[in-house]
Design a protein around this motif. Sequence first.
Motif, PDB file in Angstrom:
ATOM      1  N   GLY A  22     -53.505 -42.689   7.202  1.00 29.57           N
ATOM      2  CA  GLY A  22     -53.163 -44.089   7.051  1.00 29.57           C
ATOM      3  C   GLY A  22     -54.231 -44.911   6.384  1.00 29.57           C
ATOM      4  N   GLY A  23     -55.215 -44.232   5.796  1.00 32.66           N
ATOM      5  CA  GLY A  23     -56.286 -44.951   5.127  1.00 32.66           C
ATOM      6  C   GLY A  23     -55.824 -45.602   3.836  1.00 32.66           C
ATOM      7  N   LYS A  24     -56.711 -46.394   3.267  1.00 36.49           N
ATOM      8  CA  LYS A  24     -56.354 -47.106   2.038  1.00 36.49           C
ATOM      9  C   LYS A  24     -56.683 -46.307   0.781  1.00 36.49           C
ATOM     10  N   GLY A  25     -57.197 -45.098   0.940  1.00 34.71           N
ATOM     11  CA  GLY A  25     -57.526 -44.278  -0.211  1.00 34.71           C
ATOM     12  C   GLY A  25     -56.289 -43.702  -0.864  1.00 34.71           C
ATOM     13  N   PRO A  26     -56.474 -43.056  -2.011  1.00 33.65           N
ATOM     14  CA  PRO A  26     -55.336 -42.544  -2.768  1.00 33.65           C
ATOM     15  C   PRO A  26     -54.783 -41.221  -2.261  1.00 33.65           C
ATOM     16  N   ILE A  27     -55.496 -40.519  -1.368  1.00 34.88           N
ATOM     17  CA  ILE A  27     -55.071 -39.185  -0.942  1.00 34.88           C
ATOM     18  C   ILE A  27     -53.840 -39.273  -0.042  1.00 34.88           C
ATOM     19  N   ALA A  28     -52.811 -38.486  -0.397  1.00 36.77           N
ATOM     20  CA  ALA A  28     -51.610 -38.397   0.433  1.00 36.77           C
ATOM     21  C   ALA A  28     -51.620 -37.132   1.269  1.00 36.77           C
ATOM     22  N   LEU A  29     -52.070 -36.019   0.678  1.00 32.74           N
ATOM     23  CA  LEU A  29     -52.096 -34.740   1.392  1.00 32.74           C
ATOM     24  C   LEU A  29     -53.204 -33.873   0.820  1.00 32.74           C
ATOM     25  N   ARG A  30     -53.852 -33.120   1.685  1.00 35.56           N
ATOM     26  CA  ARG A  30     -54.902 -32.188   1.261  1.00 35.56           C
ATOM     27  C   ARG A  30     -54.544 -30.794   1.789  1.00 35.56           C
ATOM     28  N   LEU A  31     -54.569 -29.799   0.898  1.00 33.24           N
ATOM     29  CA  LEU A  31     -54.257 -28.428   1.285  1.00 33.24           C
ATOM     30  C   LEU A  31     -55.519 -27.581   1.164  1.00 33.24           C
ATOM     31  N   ALA A  90     -51.077 -39.680   4.230  1.00 29.41           N
ATOM     32  CA  ALA A  90     -50.010 -40.685   4.068  1.00 29.41           C
ATOM     33  C   ALA A  90     -48.730 -40.085   4.622  1.00 29.41           C
ATOM     34  N   ILE A  91     -48.414 -40.383   5.864  1.00 23.36           N
ATOM     35  CA  ILE A  91     -47.280 -39.755   6.535  1.00 23.36           C
ATOM     36  C   ILE A  91     -45.964 -40.098   5.844  1.00 23.36           C
ATOM     37  N   ASN A  92     -45.899 -41.254   5.181  1.00 21.55           N
ATOM     38  CA  ASN A  92     -44.661 -41.646   4.507  1.00 21.55           C
ATOM     39  C   ASN A  92     -44.359 -40.759   3.300  1.00 21.55           C
ATOM     40  N   ALA A  93     -45.344 -40.001   2.818  1.00 21.51           N
ATOM     41  CA  ALA A  93     -45.115 -39.112   1.685  1.00 21.51           C
ATOM     42  C   ALA A  93     -44.367 -37.852   2.097  1.00 21.51           C
ATOM     43  N   VAL A  94     -44.412 -37.492   3.366  1.00 19.17           N
ATOM     44  CA  VAL A  94     -43.771 -36.271   3.845  1.00 19.17           C
ATOM     45  C   VAL A  94     -42.329 -36.581   4.216  1.00 19.17           C
ATOM     46  N   LYS A  95     -41.389 -35.944   3.539  1.00 20.91           N
ATOM     47  CA  LYS A  95     -39.973 -36.286   3.669  1.00 20.91           C
ATOM     48  C   LYS A  95     -39.188 -35.343   4.573  1.00 20.91           C
ATOM     49  N   THR A  96     -39.813 -34.291   5.086  1.00 22.91           N
ATOM     50  CA  THR A  96     -39.123 -33.342   5.948  1.00 22.91           C
ATOM     51  C   THR A  96     -39.920 -33.141   7.233  1.00 22.91           C
ATOM     52  N   PHE A  97     -39.235 -32.622   8.274  1.00 22.57           N
ATOM     53  CA  PHE A  97     -39.921 -32.382   9.549  1.00 22.57           C
ATOM     54  C   PHE A  97     -39.652 -30.985  10.102  1.00 22.57           C
ATOM     55  N   THR A 135     -49.734 -49.366  -5.696  1.00 16.09           N
ATOM     56  CA  THR A 135     -49.148 -49.796  -4.424  1.00 16.09           C
ATOM     57  C   THR A 135     -47.747 -49.253  -4.191  1.00 16.09           C
ATOM     58  N   GLN A 136     -47.078 -48.766  -5.246  1.00 16.05           N
ATOM     59  CA  GLN A 136     -45.733 -48.212  -5.095  1.00 16.05           C
ATOM     60  C   GLN A 136     -45.847 -46.746  -4.697  1.00 16.05           C
ATOM     61  N   LYS A 137     -45.833 -46.500  -3.415  1.00 14.97           N
ATOM     62  CA  LYS A 137     -46.047 -45.151  -2.890  1.00 14.97           C
ATOM     63  C   LYS A 137     -44.729 -44.361  -2.935  1.00 14.97           C
ATOM     64  N   ARG A 138     -44.576 -43.570  -3.999  1.00 16.26           N
ATOM     65  CA  ARG A 138     -43.333 -42.814  -4.191  1.00 16.26           C
ATOM     66  C   ARG A 138     -43.544 -41.307  -4.230  1.00 16.26           C
ATOM     67  N   LEU A 139     -44.800 -40.868  -4.186  1.00 12.36           N
ATOM     68  CA  LEU A 139     -45.049 -39.436  -4.144  1.00 12.36           C
ATOM     69  C   LEU A 139     -44.328 -38.840  -2.939  1.00 12.36           C
ATOM     70  N   ALA A 140     -43.686 -37.682  -3.141  1.00  9.94           N
ATOM     71  CA  ALA A 140     -42.876 -37.090  -2.078  1.00  9.94           C
ATOM     72  C   ALA A 140     -43.245 -35.624  -1.886  1.00  9.94           C
ATOM     73  N   VAL A 141     -43.375 -35.230  -0.622  1.00 11.05           N
ATOM     74  CA  VAL A 141     -43.704 -33.853  -0.252  1.00 11.05           C
ATOM     75  C   VAL A 141     -42.610 -33.331   0.674  1.00 11.05           C
ATOM     76  N   TYR A 142     -42.139 -32.121   0.391  1.00 11.97           N
ATOM     77  CA  TYR A 142     -41.101 -31.489   1.197  1.00 11.97           C
ATOM     78  C   TYR A 142     -41.561 -30.076   1.572  1.00 11.97           C
ATOM     79  N   LEU A 143     -41.333 -29.667   2.811  1.00 13.51           N
ATOM     80  CA  LEU A 143     -41.507 -28.273   3.205  1.00 13.51           C
ATOM     81  C   LEU A 143     -40.141 -27.764   3.631  1.00 13.51           C
ATOM     82  N   VAL A 190     -33.889 -29.877  -1.064  1.00 13.17           N
ATOM     83  CA  VAL A 190     -34.445 -31.128  -1.585  1.00 13.17           C
ATOM     84  C   VAL A 190     -33.350 -31.813  -2.397  1.00 13.17           C
ATOM     85  N   PRO A 191     -32.900 -33.005  -2.000  1.00 13.77           N
ATOM     86  CA  PRO A 191     -31.774 -33.645  -2.693  1.00 13.77           C
ATOM     87  C   PRO A 191     -31.978 -33.789  -4.191  1.00 13.77           C
TER      88      PRO A 191
END
Length: 295
Positions: free
Chosen positions: A96-105, A30-37, A126-134, A141-142
């Motif tokens: 971008g799949g419909k599954g629940p996984i946002a990131l796998r390490l 879920a690319i929208n979960a990643v908040k930094t680049f 459906t409220q995708k608010r999980l956030a990941v920062y590197l 992180v604000p």
Amino acid sequence: MPELPEVEALATFLRERAVGRTIVRADVAAINAVKTFDPPLSALNGAWVTGASRHGKFLDLEVAGEAGLLHLIVHLSRAGWLHWRESLPPAPPRPGGKGPIALRLHLAPEFEQGPVAGFDLTEAGTQKRLAVYLVRDPLEVPGIAALGPDALTISRDELGRVLSTERAQLKKALTHQAVLAGVGNAYSDEILHAARLSPFKNTAKLTDDELTRLHEAMASILGDAVERSVGQKAATLKSEKRSGLRVHARAGLPCPVCGDTVREVSFADRAFQYCPTCQTEGRELADRRLSRLVK
């Protein structure tokens, strides 16, 4: 929502399971979960895990590699969770799949021939608010930069100073992370019940006795929850949290202290629970957003 005790337990769990292991790669579903680049998540490849900690309700996985010391920081929000896997499939989750996984390490085996372990960060609903920062520094992180004092370590006097300047409803102040870090909807209900205080009590009008009760209840409720949670497997933390709740999510059931029926006040997207006998001198709060304050 995972709160201070559960995040503390997850940090402890990762210190036991992940520290010392090398990161093979991070798969983003879920690319929208990643908040930094910058740095990119590819900077994790080949780095090793050096620690795990907590900032309020933020989970911090410390790693060291060619890019230096980095922090993989996660905020699980309301419906996120960490699922540890002793063996991960080699194929990445579908982006971008419909599954629940946002990131796998993926983490390298502890022994040369062992399986690749690691964890999935998932989010239900459906409220995708999980956030990941590197980041290189957690304060980048604000949400971390804005955190108030930690609820587990704050002193009585500091709690009094913080609340006296808020002039807000007590329930709202306890769950505002810029005021007090780590407490959410569930544990604020439990703390207020143990302290025998109305959720609508004005913070600026707390007496010395009420402040003492609040601080003692906070230390007791959170301390007990941390003690119960630390050492649990990540998969059992949610059920452990529910088992220790006295009023939260127990509307219609008897209060375990006095036997009165636990009541609920609902808002647009959440609700809180309380005991009229224990907390509001027997008065029932109106179940609507514009309830009058109970002094």
